[in-house]
Structure formats: structure tokens, C-alpha cells
Design an enzyme around this catalytic site. Structure first.
Site, short mmCIF file in Angstrom:
data_model
loop_
_atom_site.label_atom_id
_atom_site.label_comp_id
_atom_site.label_asym_id
_atom_site.label_seq_id
_atom_site.Cartn_x
_atom_site.Cartn_y
_atom_site.Cartn_z
N GLU A 198 26.21 18.58 -21.80
CA GLU A 198 24.80 18.88 -22.09
C GLU A 198 24.39 20.20 -21.47
OE1 GLU A 198 21.95 16.08 -20.42
OE2 GLU A 198 20.44 16.76 -21.86
N HIS A 232 16.90 17.12 -27.37
CA HIS A 232 15.46 16.83 -27.29
C HIS A 232 14.77 18.06 -26.72
CE1 HIS A 232 16.15 16.21 -22.95
NE2 HIS A 232 17.22 15.52 -23.30
N HIS A 260 23.62 8.44 -29.79
CA HIS A 260 22.33 9.07 -29.45
C HIS A 260 22.19 10.39 -30.18
CE1 HIS A 260 24.29 11.88 -26.66
NE2 HIS A 260 24.94 10.86 -26.11
N TYR A 289 31.65 7.81 -26.46
CA TYR A 289 31.70 6.69 -25.52
C TYR A 289 32.58 5.62 -26.14
CZ TYR A 289 27.65 9.50 -24.50
OH TYR A 289 26.85 10.58 -24.26
N ASP A 329 18.23 19.83 -17.32
CA ASP A 329 18.91 18.61 -17.77
C ASP A 329 20.34 18.99 -18.15
OD1 ASP A 329 19.57 16.18 -18.85
OD2 ASP A 329 18.13 16.23 -20.49
N ASP A 347 0.81 -1.22 0.00
CA ASP A 347 0.00 0.00 0.00
C ASP A 347 0.85 1.28 0.00
OD1 ASP A 347 1.02 -0.39 2.49
OD2 ASP A 347 -0.86 -0.06 3.57
N HIS A 369 22.36 4.66 -19.97
CA HIS A 369 21.32 4.83 -18.95
C HIS A 369 21.79 4.36 -17.57
CE1 HIS A 369 17.87 5.05 -22.11
NE2 HIS A 369 18.57 6.16 -22.02
N ARG A 418 30.04 13.25 -22.03
CA ARG A 418 28.90 13.98 -22.61
C ARG A 418 28.91 15.37 -22.00
NH1 ARG A 418 25.44 10.52 -21.92
NH2 ARG A 418 24.35 11.05 -20.02
N HIS A 446 12.02 14.79 -21.47
CA HIS A 446 11.91 14.61 -22.92
C HIS A 446 10.54 15.16 -23.27
CE1 HIS A 446 15.04 11.11 -22.74
NE2 HIS A 446 15.57 12.29 -22.54
N GLU A 485 23.50 18.13 -26.49
CA GLU A 485 24.24 17.18 -25.67
C GLU A 485 25.01 16.12 -26.45
OE1 GLU A 485 21.71 14.26 -23.62
OE2 GLU A 485 19.97 15.43 -24.21
N ASP A 500 24.96 13.36 -15.17
CA ASP A 500 23.81 13.86 -15.95
C ASP A 500 22.67 13.98 -14.95
OD1 ASP A 500 21.63 14.30 -17.56
OD2 ASP A 500 22.13 12.74 -19.02
N1 GLY Z 1 18.97 13.00 -18.87
C1 GLY Z 1 18.21 12.55 -19.92
C2 GLY Z 1 18.75 13.03 -21.19
O1 GLY Z 1 19.80 13.63 -21.21
O2 GLY Z 1 18.12 12.90 -22.20
MN MN Z 2 19.01 15.39 -22.18
MN MN Z 3 20.69 14.62 -19.51
#
Ligand code: GLY
Ligand code: MN
Ligand code: MN
Length: 466
Positions: free
Chosen positions: A436, A363, A359, A417, A276, A41, A248, A434, A370, A413, A265
Site C-alpha cells: 500500500e 480509498h 477488498h 490472502y 497509510d 471517568d 482487520h 498487501r 478513509h 493497495e 499496515d
Molecule cells: N489501514 C486502513 C486501510 O488500509 O484502509
Molecule cells: Mn488504506
Molecule cells: Mn492501510
């Protein structure tokens, strides 16, 4: 006495903008998100539906918004209940909701099934989010059945159903001043959190203290919450060394070693709005030669993408610009073999960079990390061309990408890698980078919201010495 929700006019204006687009004799129905059970619950922390909040500013569960083409808005919400409020906390209640939210009418959500069929009677068009709310279809069908049962008494049942989701998604894509204000604040808090995590990491390692990924995650959370953010906008990534190559990855228990890079990130959510940010920094505060070479390459790719982010450009231009710089750098550094991949244009056409950069470069960003909004230009959905992906052979339909307009917010971003492989120089193995930032498209270019956290390698090193 309940204080009105701040900026009532903001929500009123948004609702008016929706009702003006519904067409004659139409009605729109939008529920908020359900409460979700975690185990037994225990509930997950409640998060409202983003579009519902966008139109109401109302954060309680069990709420519905009904909008009519005559401009009227009706809210259904939890009734006051002194006993439930002892357990679950304050409820606004329908009596206070009219003044507090600026809606025209408000009723208890217990009255939904009784009132909705009546509200649907004699409408031509019914708008509802077709794809996003589990169980809503059945609920709406039930209400429409009740309307149809009365057609022999001369009642008309809506004959057209349209997707409210797409209409709201397009609206949310262009941020208004209220949203930009919140997103700037969210970005500011997240930038402070990144600075704190970088500084702590280097200071602890200098003091000879072991450092783990989760400890840096705790520093981020500390900074988010102490500035009033509700928490992270998505699961924070704190990845030491090779973990940065897992896209991820989540902050886990790995020790952070002297000499490794750390990729963070993470961004907070403030009043529903996401930020982000990704930064990659040397754990001990000094980049090694190979780390610095790839870092500067990713930064140059990001700058090319930033330069390509301006009104009139396509959403994909930033990605194409980043890919060009990255691929040239991969050739120069010997991560791609000219003998095998040929010229820069050949390497791009074959997507040879893809094993190191898999990637997209950005976005939309807003209430959802996103965020919603089509990536295809709505005025050009017709033209398309078919091609086959260079690597997988999958058929891909290319349609003209979205044209950027002022008020759109997106991330920029790029990354690299590098997993161990025989054909890759060993010095680069297990480096994951990365960078971003969050950008608003302006009248002339774009404004970066997240540059309070340093991004140039020299500036990061200087910050970490401090
Ligand atoms: N942190 C999610 C992305 O960078 O898309
Ligand atoms: Mn992002
Ligand atoms: Mn991110």
C-alpha cells in the site's frame, strides 16, 4: 499572550470558500467532536472533528463554528477557567480567539443556547452536517423552536436545511498546498517507521532473539512519536504469518517465526493528517520461492493500478487494472483452475479472484484515513445501471465512478490472502500480502508519497541485510 495558529490565512481562505457557496442569507453551524468517555471517568484521547479543524485549525473540545453568507465567522469555545485549566490544561478562551484564529467574533460555548436562535432569525437557509454529529439534530430543533416562537413578532425562521457535510466533503477531497505539505511529512515519518520495524525484525531474528508482533508495533510508535506525530492514524496491523489473512487484524502477541511473512499496515497522524502504508516482508529478510512469486504478483498489480491513477481516469480504473493482473497471476500460479474458471475475462466476470482478493484497491486519504468525498462522479449521478453480483446475487446499482483530478489523494493497495483449502497448492497456504502506497493525483499522473520505504523484493531484502 497567545501565539496565532500558524497559517491563519489557510483557514481563513477555506472559510471564505465555504461562505461563498452558502447562497444568500444563509448560515452554517459546525461543532467539533465531543469528548468521549472510555470507562468510568477516563476519557479517550481527544480528537477534534476533521471538518471543524479543516476550517479553524482549532483543536480544543466544546467548540462550534458559525459561518454566514456575508463571509463572517463566529467561534464558540470554552471560556477561560483557572481552576479547570489546572486539571485539563490551557484553554485559548474567546477573548484571545479572534486574533489567534482570525475569526470575526468569539464567545463562550456557555452562550450557545442564548445566541444561536438570534443568529438563526430571518435566515432563509440553514446548513449543518446532517449525518455525522450525534445529538446535533435535537439541538438544532430546539434553537429553531425558539425562532418559531417569535414568528408572531415578524421573525422569519429558516425554511431550507441543507447538508454542510457534503459541501465540506467535496472541498476536502481536493487537497491544498498546506495539506499536501503535511501529508508528505506524515508519509515520510511513516516510511521511516516501516524501515525501522523491518530492520529490527531481521536483526533480532538473526541474533536468535524471539520477536513478537507487539514489539514491532512499539518500534512503529517510537518512530511516529519521536518525529512529532500524534500517534497512529488508525490501529496498526502487525500480522505474522497466517494472521495476515485476517484483514482487520491488530498488532497482537503472536511470535514472529523465521520463514514467515510479516504484514505491517500502519501510518502516523501528523497535525490531523493520516498516512497509510502497508509493506509485507520476510521476517528473516529472505523471501521463499512461493512468497516471492505472490509478492511479485501483488507488486505488478500495484504498478498497474499506479499507471491507471492519473487525471481523467476513473477511481475504479486502478482496481480494475489490479484485478486483471492478479487474476492472470492466480491462473498462472495454479491458485485458480482454468478448467473451472475458464479464460481471464471469464474469471474476472465471475469474480473468481474474490476469495483471494476481497477488498478495494484504494480509498481517499486526508484528515481521515478513509477520507471524505464521493466515489461517484457528481456531474454524472444520473446515469445508472442495475446488475446482480456474480457471487452474492445482491442487486447493485452501478453509477459512473469519480473522475480523478489533480490534488486528490488516495491509497493504492492491492493484496492477496490465501487461506488453506484443498483446491489451493499447499505452498501458498497462509500467505497474506498487501502493498500500500499513498498517491497524489498530479497534472500528468500521480506522485507516490510513501516510497521512502522500499517496495521491490530485492530492495526489501537488501534493506533487511543492513
Ligand atoms: N489501514 C486502513 C486501510 O488500509 O484502509
Ligand atoms: Mn488504506
Ligand atoms: Mn492501510
Amino acid at each position: 499572550m497567545t501565539a496565532p495558529i500558524p497559517h491563519l490565512d489557510v483557514y481563513r481562505r477555506r472559510r471564505a470558500h465555504v461562505t461563498a457557496q452558502l447562497g444568500d442569507n444563509a448560515i452554517a453551524i459546525l461543532p467539533t467532536a465531543p469528548v468521549r468517555l472510555r470507562n468510568r471517568d477516563s476519557e479517550y484521547p481527544y480528537r477534534f472533528d476533521s471538518s471543524f479543524y479543516y476550517l479553524s485549525g482549532f483543536a480544543e473540545p466544546n467548540a462550534w463554528l458559525v459561518l454566514q453568507s456575508d463571509g463572517r465567522s463566529i467561534l464558540f469555545c470554552q471560556p477561560k477557567d483557572p481552576e479547570r485549566e489546572i486539571w485539563d490544561g490551557y484553554r485559548l478562551g474567546p477573548e484571545a480567539a479572534v486574533a489567534a484564529l482570525g475569526v470575526d467574533e468569539a464567545y463562550s460555548c456557555d452562550e450557545l443556547d442564548a445566541r444561536l436562535p438570534k443568529l438563526l432569525e430571518n435566515r432563509t437557509t440553514l446548513w449543518w452536517p446532517l449525518a455525522t454529529h450525534e445529538g446535533l439534530h435535537a439541538r438544532i430543533d430546539g434553537w429553531l423552536q425558539r425562532v418559531r416562537a417569535r414568528v408572531r413578532y415578524g421573525v422569519l425562521c429558516p425554511s431550507v436545511q441543507r447538508d454542510l457535510g457534503s459541501l465540506l466533503d467535496e472541498m476536502r477531497l481536493i487537497k491544498d498546498e498546506h495539506e499536501l505539505h503535511l501529508m508528505r511529512r506524515a508519509a515520510h515519518i511513516s516510511a521511516r517507521a516501516h524501515v525501522r520495524a523491518m530492520q529490527r525484525c531481521a536483526a533480532w531474528l538473526r541474533a536468535g532473539r524471539p520477536v513478537h508482533e507487539y514489539e514491532l508495533e512499539a518500534e512503529l510508535l517510537h518512530e511516529f512519536r519521536r518525529h512529532g506525530a500524534s500517534g497512529p492514524a488508525y490501529g496498526s496491523i502487525v500480522a505474522a504469518g497466517a494472521n495476515a489473512c485476517v484483514l482487520h487484524y491488530r498488532a497482537d502477541a503472536a511470535p514472529i517465526h523465521d520463514g514467515e511473512l510479516v504484514l505491517i499496515d500502519a501510518g502516523c497522524e501528523l497535525d490531523g493528517y493520516a498516512s497509510d502504508i502497508t509493506r509485507t516482508f520476510p521476517a528473516n529478510g529472505r523471501f521463499s520461492g512461493p512468497q516471492r512469486a505472490l509478492y511479485d504478483l501483488v507488486l505488478a498489480a500495484q504498478q498497474a493500478a499506479i499507471d491507471a491513477t492519473r487525471p481523467g481516469a476513473r477511481f475504479t480504473d486502478a482496481h480494475d487494472a489490479a484485478v486483471r493482473v492478479l487474476t492472470q497471476g492466480l491462473l498462472d500460479e495454479g491458485l485458480l483452475d482454468r478448467q473451472r474458471v475458464g479464460t481471464l475475462d471469464d474469471a474476472i466476470a465471475q469474480r473468481a479472484y474474490f476469495r483471494f482478493y476481497m477488498h478495494r484497491t484504494g480509498h481517499w486519504l486526508g484528515l481521515d484515513v478513509h477520507d471524505v468525498g464521493s466515489y461517484i462522479e457528481p456531474s454524472e449521478v444520473g446515469p445508472s445501471s442495475l446488475r446482480h453480483d456474480a457471487l452474492s446475487g445482491e442487486p447493485i446499482i452501478d453509477r459512473p465512478a469519480r473522475i480523478l483530478r489533480p490534488g486528490m489523494v488516495l491509497t493504492i493497495e492491492p493484496g492477496l490472502y490465501v487461506r488453506p483449502a484443498d483446491d489451493v497448492p499447499r505452498a501458498f497456504w497462509n500467505i497474506g500480502i498487501r502493498i500500500e502506497d499513498d498517491a497524489v493525483v498530479t497534472a500528468t499522473g500521480c506522485e507516490l508519497l510513501t516510497r521512502e520505504v522500499p517496495v521491490r523484493a530485492d530492495d526489501i531484502e537488501a534493506l533487511m541485510r543492513g
